[in-house]
Write a protein that holds these residues in place. Sequence first.
Motif, mmCIF file in Angstrom:
data_model
loop_
_atom_site.group_PDB
_atom_site.id
_atom_site.type_symbol
_atom_site.label_atom_id
_atom_site.label_comp_id
_atom_site.label_asym_id
_atom_site.label_seq_id
_atom_site.Cartn_x
_atom_site.Cartn_y
_atom_site.Cartn_z
ATOM 1 N N THR A 163 0.839 -1.192 0.000
ATOM 2 C CA THR A 163 0.000 0.000 0.000
ATOM 3 C C THR A 163 0.878 1.247 0.000
ATOM 4 O OG1 THR A 163 -0.170 0.478 2.383
ATOM 5 C CG2 THR A 163 -1.502 -1.343 1.531
ATOM 6 N N LYS A 164 0.253 2.412 -0.093
ATOM 7 C CA LYS A 164 1.016 3.658 -0.058
ATOM 8 C C LYS A 164 1.629 3.916 1.313
ATOM 9 C CE LYS A 164 -3.079 6.517 0.824
ATOM 10 N NZ LYS A 164 -3.891 7.653 0.308
ATOM 11 N N HIS A 165 1.155 3.166 2.319
ATOM 12 C CA HIS A 165 1.696 3.309 3.666
ATOM 13 C C HIS A 165 2.686 2.205 4.024
ATOM 14 C CE1 HIS A 165 -1.069 6.559 4.322
ATOM 15 N NE2 HIS A 165 -2.109 5.781 4.133
ATOM 16 N N GLY A 166 2.961 1.301 3.078
ATOM 17 C CA GLY A 166 3.923 0.245 3.336
ATOM 18 C C GLY A 166 3.402 -1.129 2.967
ATOM 19 N N ARG A 167 4.157 -2.132 3.345
ATOM 20 C CA ARG A 167 3.828 -3.506 3.004
ATOM 21 C C ARG A 167 3.405 -4.273 4.249
ATOM 22 N NH1 ARG A 167 7.763 -8.251 0.550
ATOM 23 N NH2 ARG A 167 9.089 -7.592 2.284
ATOM 24 N N VAL A 168 2.388 -5.104 4.106
ATOM 25 C CA VAL A 168 1.941 -5.957 5.200
ATOM 26 C C VAL A 168 1.810 -7.380 4.683
ATOM 27 C CG1 VAL A 168 -0.490 -5.387 4.735
ATOM 28 C CG2 VAL A 168 0.169 -6.343 6.970
ATOM 29 N N ILE A 169 2.276 -8.339 5.486
ATOM 30 C CA ILE A 169 2.169 -9.760 5.143
ATOM 31 C C ILE A 169 1.475 -10.495 6.278
ATOM 32 C CG2 ILE A 169 3.419 -11.890 4.629
ATOM 33 C CD1 ILE A 169 5.677 -10.206 3.494
ATOM 34 N N HIS A 170 0.385 -11.172 5.951
ATOM 35 C CA HIS A 170 -0.289 -12.040 6.918
ATOM 36 C C HIS A 170 0.366 -13.416 6.796
ATOM 37 C CE1 HIS A 170 -4.223 -14.008 8.519
ATOM 38 N NE2 HIS A 170 -3.299 -13.877 9.452
#
Length: 205
Positions: A163-170
Amino acid sequence: MHWIDPDSLPEVAGILERFVLNPHGEVDGFVMKAKQSAVLVHTPPHMDRELTRHVSPGDKISVRGVRPRGAKLLAAVSVTTAGGREIIDEGPDHDREHPKVKHEPMSVQDRVELSLFGPKGELRGALLSDGTVLRIGPREAGHFAALLARGAKVAARGDGLQTKHGRVIHAREIGPDPERLKPLKKPKPKDRKPKHGHDEDAHAA
């Protein structure tokens, strides 16, 4: 509306460093620098739009919130911008839904910068040195607490978002390195074949 009056809570001021994301890509907290130390702040996802509209990394902010036991975390009830705008947890809309997003397979290998917690102090993952937010369910996270501690080396594979706010991984698999990944949830046992009983005897008759 939050049942706690924000004005009754102590105020912590600092500089917003980066937002923290949940598995749906919503902002559900941030890291701020206060008195030369990093402070993890949890905010409910329904505050995402107001927060990202009025504050950005590098801004001076102040937070009023509560500290759960056993976790280095401030669960925000209100956030005040440098200009004096107060963003208060008014509670979610009844018809609010998570945004529809498309996850992609992603992997990561890095060092833990901060452990991430839920509003009640439950371990929920880690913020890694490259800025990736690694998310794990609270039930599973307890079994891998050593890998989610500050300074630990961790590798993971799972469903991710950029996203524009960073990366997230579940995370679906986690370990100290890519060669030693373990699944977070044990596979369900396959249905067992029925034992010989009266039904089979009846068919045989």
